[in-house]
Design a protein around this motif. Sequence first.
Motif, PDB file in Angstrom:
ATOM      1  N   LEU A   1       0.827  -1.209   0.000  1.00  0.00           N
ATOM      2  CA  LEU A   1       0.000   0.000   0.000  1.00  0.00           C
ATOM      3  C   LEU A   1       0.861   1.258   0.000  1.00  0.00           C
ATOM      4  N   GLN A   2       1.923   1.240   0.796  1.00  0.00           N
ATOM      5  CA  GLN A   2       2.805   2.405   0.881  1.00  0.00           C
ATOM      6  C   GLN A   2       3.459   2.688  -0.468  1.00  0.00           C
ATOM      7  N   LYS A   3       3.909   1.644  -1.163  1.00  0.00           N
ATOM      8  CA  LYS A   3       4.521   1.824  -2.489  1.00  0.00           C
ATOM      9  C   LYS A   3       3.508   2.403  -3.469  1.00  0.00           C
ATOM     10  N   TRP A   4       2.286   1.878  -3.422  1.00  0.00           N
ATOM     11  CA  TRP A   4       1.235   2.373  -4.312  1.00  0.00           C
ATOM     12  C   TRP A   4       0.944   3.846  -4.016  1.00  0.00           C
ATOM     13  N   LEU A   5       0.825   4.177  -2.719  1.00  0.00           N
ATOM     14  CA  LEU A   5       0.549   5.564  -2.330  1.00  0.00           C
ATOM     15  C   LEU A   5       1.680   6.500  -2.747  1.00  0.00           C
ATOM     16  N   GLU A   6       2.906   6.059  -2.574  1.00  0.00           N
ATOM     17  CA  GLU A   6       4.056   6.888  -2.961  1.00  0.00           C
ATOM     18  C   GLU A   6       4.065   7.143  -4.461  1.00  0.00           C
ATOM     19  N   ALA A   7       3.744   6.127  -5.253  1.00  0.00           N
ATOM     20  CA  ALA A   7       3.698   6.289  -6.713  1.00  0.00           C
ATOM     21  C   ALA A   7       2.612   7.284  -7.107  1.00  0.00           C
ATOM     22  N   ARG A   8       1.437   7.160  -6.477  1.00  0.00           N
ATOM     23  CA  ARG A   8       0.333   8.094  -6.755  1.00  0.00           C
ATOM     24  C   ARG A   8       0.723   9.518  -6.333  1.00  0.00           C
ATOM     25  N   GLN A   9       1.337   9.633  -5.163  1.00  0.00           N
ATOM     26  CA  GLN A   9       1.717  10.948  -4.669  1.00  0.00           C
ATOM     27  C   GLN A   9       2.764  11.592  -5.574  1.00  0.00           C
ATOM     28  N   LYS A  10       3.698  10.782  -6.058  1.00  0.00           N
ATOM     29  CA  LYS A  10       4.729  11.287  -6.955  1.00  0.00           C
ATOM     30  C   LYS A  10       4.093  11.826  -8.244  1.00  0.00           C
ATOM     31  N   GLU A  11       3.132  11.077  -8.763  1.00  0.00           N
ATOM     32  CA  GLU A  11       2.420  11.485  -9.979  1.00  0.00           C
ATOM     33  C   GLU A  11       1.672  12.805  -9.749  1.00  0.00           C
ATOM     34  N   ILE A  12       0.978  12.900  -8.632  1.00  0.00           N
ATOM     35  CA  ILE A  12       0.217  14.116  -8.326  1.00  0.00           C
ATOM     36  C   ILE A  12       1.159  15.293  -8.075  1.00  0.00           C
ATOM     37  N   ASP A  13       2.263  15.045  -7.383  1.00  0.00           N
ATOM     38  CA  ASP A  13       3.246  16.103  -7.140  1.00  0.00           C
ATOM     39  C   ASP A  13       3.833  16.621  -8.448  1.00  0.00           C
ATOM     40  N   SER A  14       4.084  15.714  -9.377  1.00  0.00           N
ATOM     41  CA  SER A  14       4.623  16.091 -10.682  1.00  0.00           C
ATOM     42  C   SER A  14       3.637  16.984 -11.435  1.00  0.00           C
ATOM     43  N   GLN A  15       2.374  16.594 -11.419  1.00  0.00           N
ATOM     44  CA  GLN A  15       1.354  17.397 -12.091  1.00  0.00           C
ATOM     45  C   GLN A  15       1.172  18.749 -11.391  1.00  0.00           C
ATOM     46  N   GLN A  16       1.273  18.741 -10.082  1.00  0.00           N
ATOM     47  CA  GLN A  16       1.135  19.987  -9.323  1.00  0.00           C
ATOM     48  C   GLN A  16       2.288  20.937  -9.656  1.00  0.00           C
ATOM     49  N   GLU A  17       3.484  20.390  -9.776  1.00  0.00           N
ATOM     50  CA  GLU A  17       4.645  21.210 -10.126  1.00  0.00           C
ATOM     51  C   GLU A  17       4.480  21.791 -11.540  1.00  0.00           C
ATOM     52  N   ALA A  18       3.974  20.985 -12.463  1.00  0.00           N
ATOM     53  CA  ALA A  18       3.745  21.466 -13.832  1.00  0.00           C
ATOM     54  C   ALA A  18       2.722  22.603 -13.834  1.00  0.00           C
ATOM     55  N   LEU A  19       1.682  22.479 -13.023  1.00  0.00           N
ATOM     56  CA  LEU A  19       0.675  23.542 -12.931  1.00  0.00           C
ATOM     57  C   LEU A  19       1.253  24.811 -12.300  1.00  0.00           C
ATOM     58  N   ARG A  20       2.131  24.631 -11.314  1.00  0.00           N
ATOM     59  CA  ARG A  20       2.769  25.794 -10.689  1.00  0.00           C
ATOM     60  C   ARG A  20       3.630  26.546 -11.719  1.00  0.00           C
ATOM     61  N   LYS A  21       4.363  25.795 -12.525  1.00  0.00           N
ATOM     62  CA  LYS A  21       5.195  26.415 -13.563  1.00  0.00           C
ATOM     63  C   LYS A  21       4.326  27.106 -14.604  1.00  0.00           C
ATOM     64  N   GLU A  22       3.230  26.467 -14.963  1.00  0.00           N
ATOM     65  CA  GLU A  22       2.304  27.061 -15.931  1.00  0.00           C
ATOM     66  C   GLU A  22       1.727  28.369 -15.387  1.00  0.00           C
TER      67      GLU A  22
END
Length: 188
Positions: free
Chosen positions: A51-72
């Motif tokens: 579960l922790q690995k799955w959550l970390e992967a999801r969080q990484k994906e969301i963090d990446s998208q959040q960073e892209a939106l911040r740059k935009e």
Amino acid sequence: MSLRSKLSVLAVALSLAVPTLAAAQDLKVGYVDYQKVLLEVEDGKAAKTRLQKWLEARQKEIDSQQEALRKEKEMLEKQASAMSEEMRIQKATDLQKKVYELAQKWEQSRGEAAEKERKEMEPIIGKIDEVIGRIAQRDGLGMVFEKRDSGLVYALSQYDLTNEVIRTYNSSKGKAKDAPVAKDAPKK
């Protein structure tokens, strides 16, 4: 009411109460800290790791998208003065829509995580319940309480079955379901 009537009523009341009190004295109970068991049995540890690995992967994906939106957003703020009013409003609206979609995705991930955890833990909880049932039958326990959710405020540690449940669960992995539970298992 005469004295004789009062004594006979008292005798009947005592005759009814004594077996009930005797039965209550024979009642054996125990309690289990389910949360501790879930965290310490091997299957529970493995499930938590997955579960922790799955959550970390999801969080990484969301963090990446959040960073892209911040740059935009930063890019939009820098270029806003060079854009027409209509173009700036359109870009801001598009950005806001992306932020909203990301928030929805995050909420959806939380729901998926809860469902995934339930699916991972359900079979483990079933096995824990079987182990508790076998220990209760072996020791002649009339009731076994869950430590945290039962309203149990205090109990002597001699009634705590948690470590025995963990040991029995881990040692019975791969063995037959009806294998006898070791009564003299060493305590941690």
